[in-house]
Design an enzyme around this catalytic site. Structure first.
Site, PDB file in Angstrom:
ATOM      1  CG  ASN A   1      -2.156  -0.847   1.023  1.00  0.00           C
ATOM      2  OD1 ASN A   1      -2.735  -0.846  -0.052  1.00  0.00           O
ATOM      3  ND2 ASN A   1      -2.565  -1.568   2.054  1.00  0.00           N
TER       4      ASN A   1
ATOM      5  CG  ASP B   1      -8.936  -7.963   0.577  1.00  0.00           C
ATOM      6  OD1 ASP B   1      -8.583  -6.775   0.644  1.00  0.00           O
ATOM      7  OD2 ASP B   1      -9.036  -8.693   1.586  1.00  0.00           O
TER       8      ASP B   1
ATOM      9  CE1 TYR C   1      -9.020   1.505   3.934  1.00  0.00           C
ATOM     10  CE2 TYR C   1     -10.166  -0.226   2.722  1.00  0.00           C
ATOM     11  CZ  TYR C   1      -9.220   0.160   3.647  1.00  0.00           C
ATOM     12  OH  TYR C   1      -8.473  -0.783   4.299  1.00  0.00           O
TER      13      TYR C   1
END
Length: 447
Positions: free
Chosen positions: A144, A166, A244
């Site tokens: 990330n 995912d 998110y």
């Protein structure tokens, strides 16, 4: 086939190894090499892998090394999940902005910019090393912020880099269950950037299913995103956002929830994993049991701050049969066996989103075969989503340029352009705070 796992002492490596055990024979996999700069972490993970091997009755030999050249030499595939700055860095990513009343969020927020600033140079060096030692290898990136890192590394390796996450596939599976269908029977119109995407339709052939789901409050309450965003907001959007996006739509609520929490998720993981790695010397069965307990405690706190802000006090829905290891294996299998599977991946845009240029890394469905991912054309998207994607792509690219040039000016610009950062003054204060806490940034951007 040789597979190298960079970040081989990482906590989630057993998930990958477990998936490999099931696929090794079919893929012709005969060599797995773990690489990490921390030998002690690999020594802790090794008996966990042995425990999985004994439990499954399978056999997939692996070896561990701190020699990167040796690990990469002749590799066919490289999996990479590294955390530059370790979890101490994540704590800083999240906590520095909170001191200014700003949500840090270690992938999509200003914390993600800080994470990328110290990670991208290391990942670019890795890509250069792969090109030297294994020029035919595919790099499957878990590191990330996945979209930003993938775009930076594609400057070195081109389309032989694929970023995975995912979150989109998890959302699609949960939505399929909510409409009473198997995900494999449906088509999902998903688009965006990593951790910044939307599901705008679900289709069974030509039959759209999403509108019916959005009108069904009981069905929305059965899955995480439905509870998180609430039916009213989902119907207003006409789409289901990636989880998110809660940090954008409900930023102030999340900051308030975090301030009421005794510790951040980063601090929790730091304490938890320190305890796990300190238990070195266990046998395979004992090590596997300790790892599973730690994993359960880790997963149940996933996005806890968002759930608390939304008033959803339940635990994260843990899918034991799916995760980023399943996404990585799906990509490996699709390329190695030329299956032409449809997967949602981080890959060069080409013409998938017509408002972005061809090399912009996006997160969209792609058909994956021997030549890698070929993204599917998405076409026009709602105006507010397009605007946010364009803004965040500019932030990402400014961050990449700052990371590779060491430019303080560009680092401040990236922070100031981020929608969650309220002013240029705050951006300057954030970089100063990060620089004081994180050695890699102090070295790159001065004192």
């Amino acid at each position: 086939m040789k597979l190298t796992i960079v970040g081989g002492g990482g906590f989630r490596v057993p998930l990958v190894y477990g998936a490999l055990l099931d696929k090794a024979e079919r893929l012709g996999l005969d060599e797995v090499v773990l690489h990490d700069v921390d030998e002690a972490r690999m020594a802790r993970i090794a008996p966990v892998l042995q425990g999985l091997e004994e439990e499954r009755g399978g056999r997939l030999p692996f070896r561990a090394t701190t020699d990167l050249d040796d690990a990469l030499e002749g590799a066919d595939f490289v999996f990479c999940a590294m955390r530059v700055g370790n979890l101490e860095g994540r704590v800083a990513d999240e906590s520095v902005p909170l001191g200014h009343g700003v949500l840090g969020q270690e992938t999509t927020g200003p914390g993600g910019i800080c994470f990328a600033l110290r990670t991208i140079p290391v990942m670019v060096e890795l890509a250069q090393k792969i090109r030297e030692r294994a020029p035919g290898a595919w790099l499957i990136n878990f590191t990330n912020p996945a979209g930003m890192v993938t775009e930076a590394v594609q400057q070195v390796m081109g389309d032989r880099v694929v970023g995975i996450c995912d979150s989109p596939s998890g959302l699609c599976r949960r939505v399929a269950t909510a409409v009473g269908r198997d995900a494999g029977e449906l088509w999902f119109d998903y688009f965006g950037l990593n951790h910044l995407g939307w599901l705008q339709e679900v289709r069974d052939g030509e039959q759209p299913l999403l509108d019916g789901l959005l009108r069904d409050e009981a069905a929305l309450a059965t899955f995480e995103e439905g509870r998180l965003f609430g039916g009213d907001w989902l119907r207003t959007l006409g789409m289901i956002p990636n989880e998110y996006l809660y940090y954008f739509y409900y930023a102030a609520d999340t900051v308030n929830a975090i301030k009421q929490s005794p510790h951040s998720r980063g601090a929790f993981l730091l304490e938890q994993q320190a305890a796990f790695y300190a238990q070195n010397g266990q046998g395979p069965a004992e090590a596997l049991a300790a790892w599973r307990k730690t994993r359960h405690d880790r997963e149940r706190t996933y996005m806890a701050e968002a759930r608390n802000a939304a008033g959803d006090c339940g635990e994260h829905d843990l899918d034991e049969n799916a995760g980023y290891e399943s996404e990585a294996m799906a990509v490996l299998e699709a390329i190695a066996l030329n299956t032409r599977a449809v997967l949602i991946l981080n890959t060069a845009n080409r013409s998938a989103l017509p408002f972005l240029d061809a090399r912009a890394v996006v997160e969209v469905p792609a058909i994956v075969g021997r030549s890698g991912p070929v993204p599917v054309a998405i076409g026009e998207v709602p105006a507010h989503a397009r605007a946010l994607v364009e803004t965040m792509k500019d932030v990402e690219r400014t961050t990449i340029d700052a990371a590779l040039s060491g430019s303080e000016e560009l680092a401040i610009k990236a922070l100031a352009l981020h929608p969650l950062v309220p002013s240029v003054t705050t951006a300057r204060e954030l970089l100063a705070g990060y620089r004081a806490r994180i050695p890699e940034l102090k070295q790159t951007f001065g004192s």
